[in-house]
Write an enzyme that holds these catalytic residues in place. Structure first.
Site, PDB file in Angstrom:
ATOM      1  N   ARG A  41       0.819  -1.213   0.000  1.00  0.00           N
ATOM      2  CA  ARG A  41       0.000   0.000   0.000  1.00  0.00           C
ATOM      3  C   ARG A  41       0.858   1.271   0.000  1.00  0.00           C
ATOM      4  NH1 ARG A  41      -4.920  -1.843   4.062  1.00  0.00           N
ATOM      5  NH2 ARG A  41      -6.225  -2.781   2.430  1.00  0.00           N
ATOM      6  N   LYS A 198     -18.391 -18.477   3.755  1.00  0.00           N
ATOM      7  CA  LYS A 198     -19.825 -18.382   4.045  1.00  0.00           C
ATOM      8  C   LYS A 198     -20.613 -17.655   2.965  1.00  0.00           C
ATOM      9  CE  LYS A 198     -19.466 -18.461   9.096  1.00  0.00           C
ATOM     10  NZ  LYS A 198     -19.806 -17.723  10.327  1.00  0.00           N
ATOM     11  N   GLY A 351      -8.198 -10.048   0.237  1.00  0.00           N
ATOM     12  CA  GLY A 351      -6.923 -10.483   0.816  1.00  0.00           C
ATOM     13  C   GLY A 351      -6.462 -11.864   0.399  1.00  0.00           C
ATOM     14  N   GLY A 374     -12.751  -4.401   1.591  1.00  0.00           N
ATOM     15  CA  GLY A 374     -14.161  -4.075   1.824  1.00  0.00           C
ATOM     16  C   GLY A 374     -14.761  -3.230   0.715  1.00  0.00           C
TER      17      GLY A 374
END
Length: 397
Positions: A41, A198, A351, A374
């Site tokens: 980053r 999930k 990630g 996100g």
């Protein structure tokens, strides 16, 4: 997406001698001693900073780091290690300034790093008074932090409302261009790979993509729930039986459009979740009651690879198996190499996806690698990110 771009302002000579405030994403992982363990980053933020310095601007850069408590700067929350790494990359000193909200002294051609912005009271709640104070520090506000574009905070949204000019830095602009190319104007067929443990965490993404894509590849625990929905046995594999109806609805939505959710025809099973567990390839219909499905099988991987080779656009979020264990990594490796070899435009994010890309060394073959976890997921959900929204409002006048 109509936004002002910092590169255009620089090209027009509008940054020379101006105070430029860059919101970067310098939130990097550190070990217990505070040493940076992975600096992607920081390196990704350098082009924007260099652009501003070379243009003769007085440059201020800030970012959040970790989860600091507002109003209190603890040593572990300091951007000091980031300042040191930035200095190495830029080949010049990078002074670090604390308590900067009420004023910053920086001359044209100089750079200061402003201490962790989430220490400022009101940052996370986008306090208007704080946003106005920060906007008063600059002539041009530059958002170059895609990783926080899904949050409406004082340094990502509020300051953009009140700064004289608000624009997107090169990193944020590249994300916007890649996302637009992949989702708004895709070359067909458009294939999406959505994997994870999930369904519940990615249900809205699956539902949104089911309206857009020509093929929706599910992997990991998500695939197990879809296998249940297709009437297949999954043994004691990770799944969410209470979401089978939602999985069926996604499959039906895809089928109604003439698209598909390819269900695995073979899988790699083990009796235990362990790196040294015995891996067995089985037909999807022959999974035993005590089996754990830990990867897609070679036949399924080959079918998916063929689809990826023929795709026009590929969106990839998540490995299709437990790729950290070599015995259960073949499916993810096959998918990764197929994406690398495909002539399709590909965009990857998340990630675990980035870890898989690094493991198989295909960074140069992926069309665009997103830096935001996100934020990337919320774009896939079809949401308009707050940072994009305010920059579009400002561009519209």
């Amino acid at each position: 997406m109509n936004i002002l771009r910092f590169t255009d302002l620089v090209a027009q000579g509008q940054a020379k001698g101006k105070r430029v405030f860059i919101r970067a994403d310098l939130n990097v992982p550190q070990d217990d001693a505070g040493r940076i363990t992975e600096d992607t980053r920081i390196r990704a933020s350098v082009p924007c900073i260099r652009l501003a310095l070379d243009a003769g601007a007085a440059v201020m850069v800030t970012s959040h780091l970790g989860r600091p408590k507002e109003g209190e700067l603890r040593p572990e929350d300091s951007l000091a290690p980031v300042a040191a790494r930035l200095a190495e990359l830029l080949g010049r000193p990078v002074p670090l300034l604390a308590n900067w909200v009420d004023g910053v002294q920086v001359a044209p051609g100089e750079l200061v790093l402003l201490e962790n912005c989430r220490v400022n009271k009101g940052e996370k709640k986008n306090d208007e008074q704080l946003a106005r104070k920060m906007a008063a520090l600059c002539d041009i506000y530059v958002n170059d932090a895609f990783g926080t574009a899904h949050r409406a905070e004082a340094t990502t949204y509020g300051i953009a409302q009140f700064a004289p000019l608000a624009c997107a830095g090169p990193l944020l602009a590249a994300e916007i261009d890649a996302i637009t190319k992949a989702l708004a104007n895709p070359k067909r067929p458009l294939l999406a790979i959505v994997a994870g443990s999930k369904v519940s965490t990615k249900l809205t993404i699956l539902q949104s993509l089911a309206q857009k894509v020509d093929g929706l590849v599910v992997g990991g625990g998500i695939a197990n729930t879809f296998m249940l929905a297709a009437g297949l046995p999954i043994g004691k594999s990770l799944a969410e039986p209470d979401l089978v109806d939602q999985a069926k609805a996604v499959m039906a939505a895809m089928k109604a459009r003439g698209a598909e959710v390819p269900i695995p025809v073979d899988v790699v099973c083990a009796k235990a979740f362990a790196a040294d567990a015995q891996a067995t390839v089985k037909a999807a219909s022959e999974v035993a009651a005590d089996d754990l499905i830990l990867d897609i099988g070679p036949q399924t991987a080959k079918r998916l690879a063929d689809k990826l080779q023929a795709a026009g656009t590929i969106v990839w979020n998540g490995p299709v198996g437990v790729f950290e264990f070599d015995a259960f990594a073949k499916g993810t490796e096959t998918i990764a190499r197929a994406i690398a070899q495909s002539s399709a435009f590909s965009i990857a994010g998340g990630g675990d996806t980035l870890a898989a890309i690094a493991k198989y060394g295909i960074e140069r073959e992926v069309g665009y690698i997103s830096t935001g976890g996100g934020a990337f997921l919320e774009v896939l959900e079809g949401k308009t990110l707050p940072a994009f929204e305010i920059l579009m409002q400002r561009a519209a006048g």
